[in-house]
Design a protein around this motif. Structure first.
Motif, PDB file in Angstrom:
ATOM      1  N   LEU A   1       0.612  -1.252  -0.257  1.00 53.60           N
ATOM      2  CA  LEU A   1      -0.110   0.049   0.078  1.00 53.60           C
ATOM      3  C   LEU A   1       0.670   1.101  -0.382  1.00 53.60           C
ATOM      4  CD1 LEU A   1      -2.939  -1.099   2.683  1.00 53.60           C
ATOM      5  CD2 LEU A   1      -3.090  -1.246  -0.250  1.00 53.60           C
ATOM      6  N   SER A   2       2.124   1.220   0.234  1.00 50.36           N
ATOM      7  CA  SER A   2       2.522   1.859   0.604  1.00 50.36           C
ATOM      8  C   SER A   2       4.006   2.683  -0.369  1.00 50.36           C
ATOM      9  CB  SER A   2       3.344   2.433   1.578  1.00 50.36           C
ATOM     10  OG  SER A   2       4.189   0.918   2.640  1.00 50.36           O
ATOM     11  N   PHE A   3       4.818   1.640  -1.282  1.00 49.20           N
ATOM     12  CA  PHE A   3       5.364   1.642  -1.924  1.00 49.20           C
ATOM     13  C   PHE A   3       5.791   2.757  -2.699  1.00 49.20           C
ATOM     14  CE2 PHE A   3       7.180  -2.770  -0.898  1.00 49.20           C
ATOM     15  CZ  PHE A   3       8.430  -1.949  -0.634  1.00 49.20           C
ATOM     16  N   ARG A   4       4.382   2.748  -3.637  1.00 49.10           N
ATOM     17  CA  ARG A   4       4.086   3.047  -4.763  1.00 49.10           C
ATOM     18  C   ARG A   4       4.106   4.874  -4.234  1.00 49.10           C
ATOM     19  NH1 ARG A   4       3.027   2.968 -10.788  1.00 49.10           N
ATOM     20  NH2 ARG A   4       3.435  -0.063  -9.710  1.00 49.10           N
ATOM     21  N   GLN A   5       3.471   4.704  -3.521  1.00 46.67           N
ATOM     22  CA  GLN A   5       3.327   6.604  -3.298  1.00 46.67           C
ATOM     23  C   GLN A   5       5.055   7.337  -2.055  1.00 46.67           C
ATOM     24  OE1 GLN A   5       0.764   8.400  -2.895  1.00 46.67           O
ATOM     25  NE2 GLN A   5       1.564   9.894  -2.017  1.00 46.67           N
ATOM     26  N   GLU A   6       5.293   6.494  -1.375  1.00 50.23           N
ATOM     27  CA  GLU A   6       6.278   7.040  -1.127  1.00 50.23           C
ATOM     28  C   GLU A   6       7.488   7.252  -1.884  1.00 50.23           C
ATOM     29  OE1 GLU A   6       7.799   3.531   1.448  1.00 50.23           O
ATOM     30  OE2 GLU A   6       5.776   3.821   2.784  1.00 50.23           O
ATOM     31  N   SER A   7       7.933   6.095  -3.435  1.00 50.05           N
ATOM     32  CA  SER A   7       8.774   6.661  -4.415  1.00 50.05           C
ATOM     33  C   SER A   7       8.201   7.872  -4.989  1.00 50.05           C
ATOM     34  CB  SER A   7       8.420   5.463  -5.115  1.00 50.05           C
ATOM     35  OG  SER A   7       9.287   5.458  -6.505  1.00 50.05           O
ATOM     36  N   GLN A   8       6.992   7.973  -4.789  1.00 49.28           N
ATOM     37  CA  GLN A   8       6.745   9.250  -5.325  1.00 49.28           C
ATOM     38  C   GLN A   8       6.647  10.385  -4.990  1.00 49.28           C
ATOM     39  OE1 GLN A   8       5.818   9.753  -8.943  1.00 49.28           O
ATOM     40  NE2 GLN A   8       5.291  12.153  -8.467  1.00 49.28           N
ATOM     41  N   ASN A   9       6.511  10.603  -3.100  1.00 44.73           N
ATOM     42  CA  ASN A   9       7.053  11.268  -2.599  1.00 44.73           C
ATOM     43  C   ASN A   9       8.621  11.679  -2.438  1.00 44.73           C
ATOM     44  OD1 ASN A   9       4.598  11.775  -1.125  1.00 44.73           O
ATOM     45  ND2 ASN A   9       5.121  10.274  -0.078  1.00 44.73           N
ATOM     46  N   LEU A  10       9.528  10.751  -3.015  1.00 46.45           N
ATOM     47  CA  LEU A  10      10.397  10.924  -3.235  1.00 46.45           C
ATOM     48  C   LEU A  10      11.406  11.557  -4.040  1.00 46.45           C
ATOM     49  CD1 LEU A  10      12.132   7.536  -1.123  1.00 46.45           C
ATOM     50  CD2 LEU A  10      12.434   9.940  -0.457  1.00 46.45           C
ATOM     51  N   ARG A  11      10.491  11.285  -5.192  1.00 43.01           N
ATOM     52  CA  ARG A  11      10.833  11.606  -6.233  1.00 43.01           C
ATOM     53  C   ARG A  11      10.671  13.370  -6.718  1.00 43.01           C
ATOM     54  NH1 ARG A  11      11.954   8.422 -10.681  1.00 43.01           N
ATOM     55  NH2 ARG A  11      11.393   5.922  -9.713  1.00 43.01           N
ATOM     56  N   GLU A  12       9.442  13.684  -5.880  1.00 43.73           N
ATOM     57  CA  GLU A  12       9.073  15.130  -5.836  1.00 43.73           C
ATOM     58  C   GLU A  12       9.934  16.060  -4.769  1.00 43.73           C
ATOM     59  OE1 GLU A  12       6.350  16.666  -7.274  1.00 43.73           O
ATOM     60  OE2 GLU A  12       6.174  14.601  -8.339  1.00 43.73           O
ATOM     61  N   VAL A  13      10.282  15.572  -4.427  1.00 40.35           N
ATOM     62  CA  VAL A  13      11.592  16.166  -2.902  1.00 40.35           C
ATOM     63  C   VAL A  13      12.882  16.814  -3.675  1.00 40.35           C
ATOM     64  CG1 VAL A  13      13.345  15.366  -0.927  1.00 40.35           C
ATOM     65  CG2 VAL A  13      10.448  15.170  -0.818  1.00 40.35           C
ATOM     66  N   LEU A  14      13.527  14.878  -4.571  1.00 41.11           N
ATOM     67  CA  LEU A  14      14.144  15.479  -5.607  1.00 41.11           C
ATOM     68  C   LEU A  14      14.113  16.803  -6.456  1.00 41.11           C
ATOM     69  CD1 LEU A  14      15.476  12.304  -6.392  1.00 41.11           C
ATOM     70  CD2 LEU A  14      16.720  13.837  -4.189  1.00 41.11           C
ATOM     71  N   LYS A  15      12.721  16.273  -7.554  1.00 38.69           N
ATOM     72  CA  LYS A  15      12.587  17.638  -8.224  1.00 38.69           C
ATOM     73  C   LYS A  15      11.928  18.912  -7.282  1.00 38.69           C
ATOM     74  CE  LYS A  15       9.351  18.157 -11.877  1.00 38.69           C
ATOM     75  NZ  LYS A  15       7.848  18.160 -11.911  1.00 38.69           N
ATOM     76  N   SER A  16      11.952  18.979  -5.967  1.00 36.31           N
ATOM     77  CA  SER A  16      11.623  20.284  -5.746  1.00 36.31           C
ATOM     78  C   SER A  16      12.881  20.833  -4.983  1.00 36.31           C
ATOM     79  CB  SER A  16      10.557  19.949  -3.982  1.00 36.31           C
ATOM     80  OG  SER A  16      10.962  21.139  -3.453  1.00 36.31           O
ATOM     81  N   VAL A  17      13.650  20.302  -4.388  1.00 35.57           N
ATOM     82  CA  VAL A  17      15.091  20.706  -4.592  1.00 35.57           C
ATOM     83  C   VAL A  17      16.130  21.159  -5.268  1.00 35.57           C
ATOM     84  CG1 VAL A  17      17.565  20.355  -3.814  1.00 35.57           C
ATOM     85  CG2 VAL A  17      15.698  19.201  -2.232  1.00 35.57           C
ATOM     86  N   GLU A  18      15.697  20.768  -6.603  1.00 32.04           N
ATOM     87  CA  GLU A  18      16.273  21.152  -7.623  1.00 32.04           C
ATOM     88  C   GLU A  18      16.213  22.370  -7.927  1.00 32.04           C
ATOM     89  OE1 GLU A  18      15.969  19.247 -12.358  1.00 32.04           O
ATOM     90  OE2 GLU A  18      17.169  17.897 -10.951  1.00 32.04           O
ATOM     91  N   GLU A  19      14.935  22.336  -7.948  1.00 26.95           N
ATOM     92  CA  GLU A  19      13.927  23.664  -8.682  1.00 26.95           C
ATOM     93  C   GLU A  19      14.509  25.052  -7.978  1.00 26.95           C
ATOM     94  OE1 GLU A  19       9.934  22.906  -8.347  1.00 26.95           O
ATOM     95  OE2 GLU A  19       9.919  21.425 -11.105  1.00 26.95           O
ATOM     96  N   SER A  20      14.342  24.662  -6.173  1.00 24.90           N
ATOM     97  CA  SER A  20      14.622  25.696  -5.378  1.00 24.90           C
ATOM     98  C   SER A  20      16.459  25.709  -6.317  1.00 24.90           C
ATOM     99  CB  SER A  20      14.795  25.112  -4.178  1.00 24.90           C
ATOM    100  OG  SER A  20      13.297  24.282  -4.157  1.00 24.90           O
TER     101      SER A  20
END
Length: 336
Positions: free
Chosen positions: A237-256
């Motif tokens: 129930l969690s792998f897909r959501q956790e994976s997407q969250n981590l990708r969004e974190v990387l993307k957010s840091v890159e944009e910042s």
């Protein structure tokens, strides 16, 4: 006996039989949670990924808990850390084979393997991956070309870490005084007799006891039990959501960083990439094992220091276990 007495006895017997049938039918093998009562099952029957290697992995985790602690290594004359440590393993079954893999992965040299029919030695280190493949093909390590066969009792050969992972009482009062290892990690059940334990302690040899050191298997069995009664694989129930969250974190840091004038393309490490793309139930089991066994290891070391038990880790493990049980009863208001 009166007619009423006979009828009463028959009625009781019929009632008991009816209740027994009811229990067997509704609470026995047909119950939805029945599979949880037996563990170590094949995957298609409710087993859990990561169970096969769990005991060997646990032997490594438990040993590493002590090896990385400078205070404990100073007590036995070793440098902290696994890198470069020499290892000898008695028994190359499921426990010994996976233990060899994890110790080698951590930078140790597995220099000896002792089996019932043959013992292998290689001072430069045995390629345990090749040996495992050879064992699966030949059902024996005899004839393996990557090490020399020897008649020496490898339990007595000099090494940093000795792992008895075969039979009970293999270390006893007859050979304990001759053992040259600095650490004994008990992968088997009861490989060291009480008399030998006392001798090893007097010789400043650290014995990591079986009730803790080989608990990885039964811990994974507990995870299997939890999986069965919850009727869902770990992480599903969690792998897909956790994976997407981590990708969004990387993307957010890159944009910042870009907004601050720093143009950089953030890439995940290999370990993070594995989690993002290939995380599995086995990863959850491995993580859970590490958490449980490291928590236990720290608790045992704390107790050993608290009661000034020196290298009597077995007694420390029993005290820590009993204290946990007592505190659970006390918290529930059941203690006197």
């Amino acid at each position: 006996m009166s007619a009423a007495g006979i009828c009463g006895e028959a009625t009781v017997r019929t009632t008991v039989e009816a209740i027994s049938v009811f229990i067997l039918c509704d609470f026995g093998h047909k119950d939805i949670n029945a599979l949880a009562t037996v563990t170590g099952k094949p995957l298609h029957q409710g087993g859990i990924r990561g169970r096969t290697e769990a005991t060997g992995r646990g032997v490594f985790i438990a040993t590493n808990c002590f090896v990385r602690e400078k205070e404990w290594m100073n007590a036995i004359g070793l440098e902290p850390g696994m890198e470069g440590k020499t290892v000898i393993i008695q028994g190359y079954g499921n426990v010994g084979m996976y233990a060899a893999h994890f110790f080698k992965q951590a930078g140790c040299k597995v220099i000896g393997i002792k089996e019932a029919d043959v013992s292998l030695m290689n001072d430069e280190g045995i390629d345990v991956g090749e040996l495992a493949s050879y064992k699966r093909l030949n059902n024996s390590i005899k004839g393996f070309k990557g090490a020399k066969e020897t008649k020496e009792d490898l339990l007595l050969h000099p090494c940093d870490i000795l792992i008895p992972a075969a039979v009970e009482k293999s270390i006893n009062s007859d050979n304990a005084a001759k053992i040259q290892a600095k650490i004994i990690a008990e992968g088997a059940n009861g490989p060291t007799t009480p008399a030998a334990d006392a001798i090893l302690q007097s010789r400043k040899i650290l014995v990591i006891p079986d009730l803790y050191c080989n608990a990885g298997g039964v811990t994974a069995s507990y995870f299997e039990y939890l999986k069965n009664i919850n009727h869902i694989s770990f992480g599903k129930l969690s792998f897909r959501q956790e994976s997407q969250n981590l990708r969004e974190v990387l993307k957010s840091v890159e944009e910042s960083l870009k907004e601050a004038g720093v143009c950089v393309n953030l890439k995940p490490t290999e370990a993070l990439k594995h989690y993002l793309d290939s995380a599995s139930e086995a990863d959850v089991v491995a993580s859970g094992l590490k958490f449980v066994l490291e928590t236990a290891g720290h608790g045992i070391m704390t107790v050993a220091n608290q009661y000034q038990l020196c290298l009597d880790v077995r007694t420390a493990a029993y005290i820590w276990s009993v204290e946990k049980i007592f505190k659970a009863y006390e918290g529930a208001g059941l203690s006197m």
